[in-house]
Design a protein around this motif. Structure first.
Motif, PDB file in Angstrom:
ATOM      1  N   VAL A 182       0.916  -1.144  -0.092  1.00 20.91           N
ATOM      2  CA  VAL A 182      -0.125  -0.094   0.208  1.00 20.91           C
ATOM      3  C   VAL A 182       0.856   1.243   0.012  1.00 20.91           C
ATOM      4  O   VAL A 182       1.576   1.470   0.820  1.00 20.91           O
ATOM      5  CB  VAL A 182      -1.031  -0.113   1.123  1.00 20.91           C
ATOM      6  N   THR A 226      -6.879   2.711  -5.741  1.00 13.76           N
ATOM      7  CA  THR A 226      -7.715   2.604  -4.438  1.00 13.76           C
ATOM      8  C   THR A 226      -8.778   3.415  -4.358  1.00 13.76           C
ATOM      9  O   THR A 226      -9.967   3.386  -3.780  1.00 13.76           O
ATOM     10  CB  THR A 226      -6.947   2.737  -2.963  1.00 13.76           C
ATOM     11  N   PHE A 232     -11.816  -2.736  -4.728  1.00 12.21           N
ATOM     12  CA  PHE A 232     -11.674  -3.711  -3.352  1.00 12.21           C
ATOM     13  C   PHE A 232     -12.606  -4.933  -3.867  1.00 12.21           C
ATOM     14  O   PHE A 232     -12.358  -5.900  -3.061  1.00 12.21           O
ATOM     15  CB  PHE A 232     -12.329  -2.811  -2.128  1.00 12.21           C
ATOM     16  N   ILE A 242      -0.475  -7.840   3.300  1.00 11.57           N
ATOM     17  CA  ILE A 242      -0.533  -6.609   3.058  1.00 11.57           C
ATOM     18  C   ILE A 242       0.482  -6.033   3.666  1.00 11.57           C
ATOM     19  O   ILE A 242       0.285  -6.028   4.834  1.00 11.57           O
ATOM     20  CB  ILE A 242      -2.021  -5.768   3.209  1.00 11.57           C
ATOM     21  N   ASN A 244       1.284  -2.013   4.552  1.00 11.44           N
ATOM     22  CA  ASN A 244       0.899  -0.600   4.453  1.00 11.44           C
ATOM     23  C   ASN A 244       2.200   0.318   4.821  1.00 11.44           C
ATOM     24  O   ASN A 244       2.388   0.385   6.063  1.00 11.44           O
ATOM     25  CB  ASN A 244      -0.469  -0.505   5.417  1.00 11.44           C
ATOM     26  N   TYR A 255      -9.459  -2.695   3.118  1.00 15.21           N
ATOM     27  CA  TYR A 255      -8.050  -3.205   2.914  1.00 15.21           C
ATOM     28  C   TYR A 255      -8.166  -4.670   3.377  1.00 15.21           C
ATOM     29  O   TYR A 255      -7.536  -5.798   2.974  1.00 15.21           O
ATOM     30  CB  TYR A 255      -7.031  -2.617   3.573  1.00 15.21           C
ATOM     31  N   MET A 265      -2.303  -8.004   7.398  1.00 13.56           N
ATOM     32  CA  MET A 265      -2.099  -6.791   7.274  1.00 13.56           C
ATOM     33  C   MET A 265      -1.310  -6.050   8.289  1.00 13.56           C
ATOM     34  O   MET A 265      -1.470  -5.919   9.377  1.00 13.56           O
ATOM     35  CB  MET A 265      -3.310  -5.745   7.166  1.00 13.56           C
TER      36      MET A 265
END
Length: 340
Positions: A182, A226, A232, A242, A244, A255, A265
């Motif tokens: 991200v 995004t 999404f 993920i 970030n 997310y 994440m």
């Protein structure tokens, strides 16, 4: 006796930088004196100078992406000699005795790790960072810059590199893993390269498609905006991991929905305001929401060697000390490509 050293300091919260003179200690038995050649600008420098993370210690000399050449070593120092190319990252001391220090994870020191700047050393003295011409650091907190890696290119790896390498390694980025990064900024463009070098299938999730060409050049297999509401929906359940990298608040639930069952994440960005999410975004897929903050000294050296071996290089823009204020504004508005 302390040695007068030229530096660039911020006199008070949010003020412009000014040239100044600070005192550096003379090298002790376990110290290394470094002639600083380059220092990277990290987004955390901006947060601390501008008071985003609370009151700082002023005047402040930021900088924890420091590279240079060894000028002198103390009598008990081993493994370093005058002329060596070296780096200093986010920390300059720790207790060296707790379980975390003994495991090479000084960032979690029980006594409290000493940050390179905006901190108090164990003797009560203020620490000053790499926006200066020299620094004296305990040998344990100095790393070697690999042969063939340019010093200016190496500088951002001392923070951006280890900040992304550590969680990617810990959470298993590699062959057969689908990893989303991200943000395509100072951290993200390094993370894409590292994740790809580890063997993962890499997707960039950025606000817009404006950096797609760069993202694919750095190794991304896919790139999504995004800001597009369909993104999404299209990516639901797609990723194992993920990472970030952005320092802004995100719609965390969206997310999390893109994670596969058991996915994680991991956040390395630090927005000034709290994030929120719904518990069922985790419970519904046995998902994990985690955080990571750089790595210890052994892992930092490992990261540098890995980047040298795999050709991972931050894209940098070199500036002079008189351009730092303007660079801060451009880093904050994401117009730098990709580190100063």
């Amino acid at each position: 006796m302390p040695t007068a050293t030229e530096a660039l300091q911020c006199p008070q919260t949010g003020a412009p930088f000014e040239r100044a003179t600070i005192d550096r200690r003379d090298p002790g038995p376990n110290d290394i004196e470094i002639e600083i050649k380059h220092c990277g600008i990290c987004h955390s420098d901006i947060h601390q100078v501008r008071g985003d993370w609370g009151a700082g210690i002023f005047p402040m000399v930021p900088g924890h992406e420091i590279v240079g050449v060894v000028a002198a070593v103390g009598g008990e120092v081993e493994g370093f000699a005058a002329g060596d190319r070296v780096g200093v990252g986010c920390f300059v001391d720790s207790c060296g005795e707790c379980e975390h220090c003994e495991n090479g994870e000084e960032q979690f020191c029980v006594k409290g790790v000493v940050s390179t700047y905006n901190a108090r050393d164990y003797d009560g003295e203020t620490t000053y960072g790499g926006y200066s011409t020299r620094i004296v650091v305990k040998d344990h907190f100095v790393v070697h810059i690999p042969d063939g890696m340019e010093l200016d290119v190496a500088a951002p790896l001392l923070c951006a590199g280890i900040t992304t390498y550590s969680p990617l390694k810990r959470w298993g980025a590699g062959e057969g893993k689908r990893v989303a990064i991200v943000g395509m900024g100072g951290l993200g463009h390094v993370a894409v390269q590292i994740a790809k070098a580890m063997g993962a299938e890499v997707t960039v999730l950025s606000h817009s498609m404006s950096k797609e060409e760069d993202g694919r050049r750095f190794g991304a297999d896919a790139y999504y905006a995004t800001a597009d509401k369909e993104t999404f929906k299209a990516l639901r359940g797609s990723f194992d991991l993920i990472l970030n990298t952005v320092s802004a608040n995100l719609p965390i639930d969206r997310y999390l929905s893109t994670l596969n069952v058991g996915g994680a994440m991991v956040n390395v960005g630090a927005p000034a305001e709290p994030d929120t999410f719904r518990a069922f975004s985790l419970l519904g897929g046995r998902r994990i929401l985690a955080g990571s903050i750089v790595g210890g000294l052994p892992e930092t050296q490992e990261m540098l060697d890995f980047c040298a071996e795999h050709g991972v290089e931050p894209q940098i823009e070199r500036i002079t000390v008189d351009e730092v204020d303007g660079a801060y504004d451009r880093v904050a508005d994401s117009s730098v490509r990709y580190r100063c």
